[in-house]
Design an enzyme around this catalytic site. Sequence first.
Site, PDB file in Angstrom:
ATOM      1  N   ASN B  79       0.795  -1.216   0.000  1.00 12.80           N
ATOM      2  CA  ASN B  79       0.000   0.000   0.000  1.00 12.80           C
ATOM      3  C   ASN B  79       0.835   1.277   0.000  1.00 12.80           C
ATOM      4  O   ASN B  79       0.337   2.338   0.330  1.00 12.80           O
ATOM      5  CB  ASN B  79      -0.945   0.010   1.202  1.00 12.80           C
ATOM      6  CG  ASN B  79      -1.843  -1.189   1.212  1.00 12.80           C
ATOM      7  OD1 ASN B  79      -1.743  -2.031   2.080  1.00 12.80           O
ATOM      8  ND2 ASN B  79      -2.679  -1.299   0.201  1.00 12.80           N
ATOM      9  N   ILE B  87       1.226   6.894   0.604  1.00 11.51           N
ATOM     10  CA  ILE B  87       0.676   5.845   1.451  1.00 11.51           C
ATOM     11  C   ILE B  87      -0.822   5.764   1.240  1.00 11.51           C
ATOM     12  O   ILE B  87      -1.512   6.785   1.262  1.00 11.51           O
ATOM     13  CB  ILE B  87       0.959   6.129   2.935  1.00 11.51           C
ATOM     14  CG1 ILE B  87       2.450   6.323   3.167  1.00 11.51           C
ATOM     15  CG2 ILE B  87       0.429   5.009   3.796  1.00 11.51           C
ATOM     16  CD1 ILE B  87       2.786   6.806   4.543  1.00 11.51           C
ATOM     17  N   CYS B  88      -1.315   4.561   1.041  1.00 15.82           N
ATOM     18  CA  CYS B  88      -2.756   4.366   0.898  1.00 15.82           C
ATOM     19  C   CYS B  88      -3.299   3.918   2.249  1.00 15.82           C
ATOM     20  O   CYS B  88      -3.210   2.753   2.606  1.00 15.82           O
ATOM     21  CB  CYS B  88      -3.057   3.324  -0.166  1.00 15.82           C
ATOM     22  SG  CYS B  88      -4.797   2.935  -0.308  1.00 15.82           S
ATOM     23  N   LEU B  89      -3.804   4.872   2.987  1.00 10.80           N
ATOM     24  CA  LEU B  89      -4.314   4.552   4.321  1.00 10.80           C
ATOM     25  C   LEU B  89      -5.545   5.423   4.539  1.00 10.80           C
ATOM     26  O   LEU B  89      -5.478   6.643   4.383  1.00 10.80           O
ATOM     27  CB  LEU B  89      -3.224   4.865   5.360  1.00 10.80           C
ATOM     28  CG  LEU B  89      -3.528   4.561   6.822  1.00 10.80           C
ATOM     29  CD1 LEU B  89      -3.779   3.083   6.994  1.00 10.80           C
ATOM     30  CD2 LEU B  89      -2.375   4.984   7.711  1.00 10.80           C
ATOM     31  N   LEU B 123      -0.653  -0.042  -4.115  1.00 10.61           N
ATOM     32  CA  LEU B 123       0.117   0.991  -4.795  1.00 10.61           C
ATOM     33  C   LEU B 123       1.430   0.403  -5.308  1.00 10.61           C
ATOM     34  O   LEU B 123       2.100   0.987  -6.122  1.00 10.61           O
ATOM     35  CB  LEU B 123       0.412   2.156  -3.849  1.00 10.61           C
ATOM     36  CG  LEU B 123      -0.720   3.148  -3.662  1.00 10.61           C
ATOM     37  CD1 LEU B 123      -0.392   4.140  -2.573  1.00 10.61           C
ATOM     38  CD2 LEU B 123      -0.996   3.876  -4.953  1.00 10.61           C
TER      39      LEU B 123
END
Lengths: 542, 154
Positions: B79, B87-89, B123
């Site tokens: 991610n 960052i995919c959060l 990602l």
Amino acid sequence: MDSAYDVPDSTDWLNTPLNGFSELENALHCQICKEFYDTPMITSCNHTFCSKCIRTSLSSDGKCPACRTSDQANKLRNNWALQEVVTTFVTARPAALGVARQAQEELEAPKRVGKRKRAAVLDSDDIAEAEASRRTTRSKSRRIAASQESQPEPIEIADSDDEDEEYRPQPPPDDGLVECPLGCGKRMKEVDVFTHLDRCEDEKKQASRSKTKAPLNGFGRSASGQNARPHDRINELNYSMMKELALKKKLKDVGIPDWGSKQLQIQRHKEWVNIWNANCDSNHPRSKRELLHDLDVWERTQGGRASNANGLSSTIMKKDFDRDAYSKRHEDDFSRLIADAKRKKSNPAAEPKPPKDEEDTIQQPTASETPISTEPTTNDRTKPYEDNPEALSSVREKVEALNRGESIEPVMNEGFKAPATEVLPMDTGPSDAHDFALPHATQPIADPPSIFNATTNPLDTHEDRNASQPAGPAHGEAGPEKDPIPLRRPSSRDEHSTHEHTGSPCDLATHIADTSDPPRKVPMFAVPAQPVGDIDGGVAGS
Amino acid sequence: MASKRLIKELDAYNKDPSPALKALEPKSEDDLFHWVAVLRGPEGTAYEGGRFTLTITLPSTYPNTPPEIRFQTPICHPNVNFKTGEICLDLLKTSWTPAYGVVSTLEAVQQLLSAGGEPDSPLNIDLARLLREGDLVGAEGLVRFYTRMLAMPR
């Protein structure tokens, strides 16, 4: 360290015997600003925040920051009890901290007497100072309180004096005057009684009002503040429904600056609403001048006068999305897409469909009205739509309709797509009739060729072609079509190649198609060059 | 409001550091809106021993809008974008609330590392593909390799 940098914090307690106070202090902190609650408000989900904090938060996303349930600012209620706890704790804090630190020092250095003494002295000094300051503030407040308490007395005495005076003149009745029958205590000539009666009520009311007012005032700041206090909260407006001028007028009405874009005006008004309403909640409301100062601070940090250095970064999901920066950042992508689209337009080889249409229509009659590309068809009689009876039947229908000399019906399955450009209908004109998969499969309306159509259409078809590839037949064309368009999106090529290797029947078609590549290209390029007017002629001729 | 709260958070961190972080400070003395953090790779994972530098950009509307956090040290995680460090959060986007702080968000990033991430919204496509196809050994090896190569001081 400078006292400005000495931020009181719950961690102050950690290294003292009273480290449990750290948690206590944390519990008295607002979760949003991480400071002691300032005018704590309870949400309808029973969480508590500072008034200003929760109002700002609600106006930006409408949810409780603690539990994410949606809430509204007008449902907030004051949490007076907590407010009292906070104020008392804040006043008691320095002394308690001093004691705690002293105790810690004693624990740490029990033997080194001299040092301890000095430390202790220092500390007690500190405490004394703290105490002193506290005492001064306390005594000050006591003095204030005393003065406030003393204030009402003279007023009340004055009141009683008045009464005394009123009672005193009662004894001398024989001055030829009559007392007011309503009991206001005034004496007058008999003639004046009626005119007095008219006024008496009003005077009485006024008197009583001033009487009730006086003791209220006597309670000092809060009460006198209450008079100055802005009672009425203001609401956010329905900004999207308002014209900019109307909004400007609103801003002027509430007395805040009205410059900047509409977006900025909206933000400013929201901020002002929050500041104002938070002040309404407060126990000790501030003057409008101070509120305006707050707004000015906002203006400099987040509003129109803020430097754009910070804040731009996270705007993607915000309403104030920065278009210019975004377009600059993605300029490469955009120009690539535009170039792609232009290339597609200039050689609508992106429409390799004519040959395909040819294959699709297995029936004989097709030859009559598809004069475009007759050569390659012989190679590709691989029944591409075999597995799609629906498509086949629709194709047959169209072909038959054409044979009967009817005009071509638009294929409505993709009806929402914009009608094609001048180029597309012409080569699709006849072929459309068979090709259900074409998105621009409408009747050859001589649509004004606009840029948008031109750019979007090839892309659409491009996508569509990709989508139809897995179905099988498109492979035959996709192979050769790759050549005239050297720069294709890598993704589609990948997809294509994967498909190429999976379906076995398709492989054959691809190979065949590849061999027939050169002759097929010619019609593809030749067709679009013809002017639009030819469609009608062509159809009529066939 | 933003800078006041940031000072508070920084102060609180300095007095009571989080075990997840090796360092946390503003980039320069006079700019409170750009921070640098050094995150420890969570123990017991392939990131163990790594020291990951992150840049934190705080909007002026903080805490009502989330901080923007990126990995400066390249990190191999499904991610996290290997090149940009994005960052995919969800915490950094939709589910942000003002009740979070910088430190707690960084702790959440560390948890993202230790939880192994969510390969379904990747990602880092290559690593996500390994994970989705069940090649856990390969994925872990890759992570360990990159951690050792890029995130370990020597």
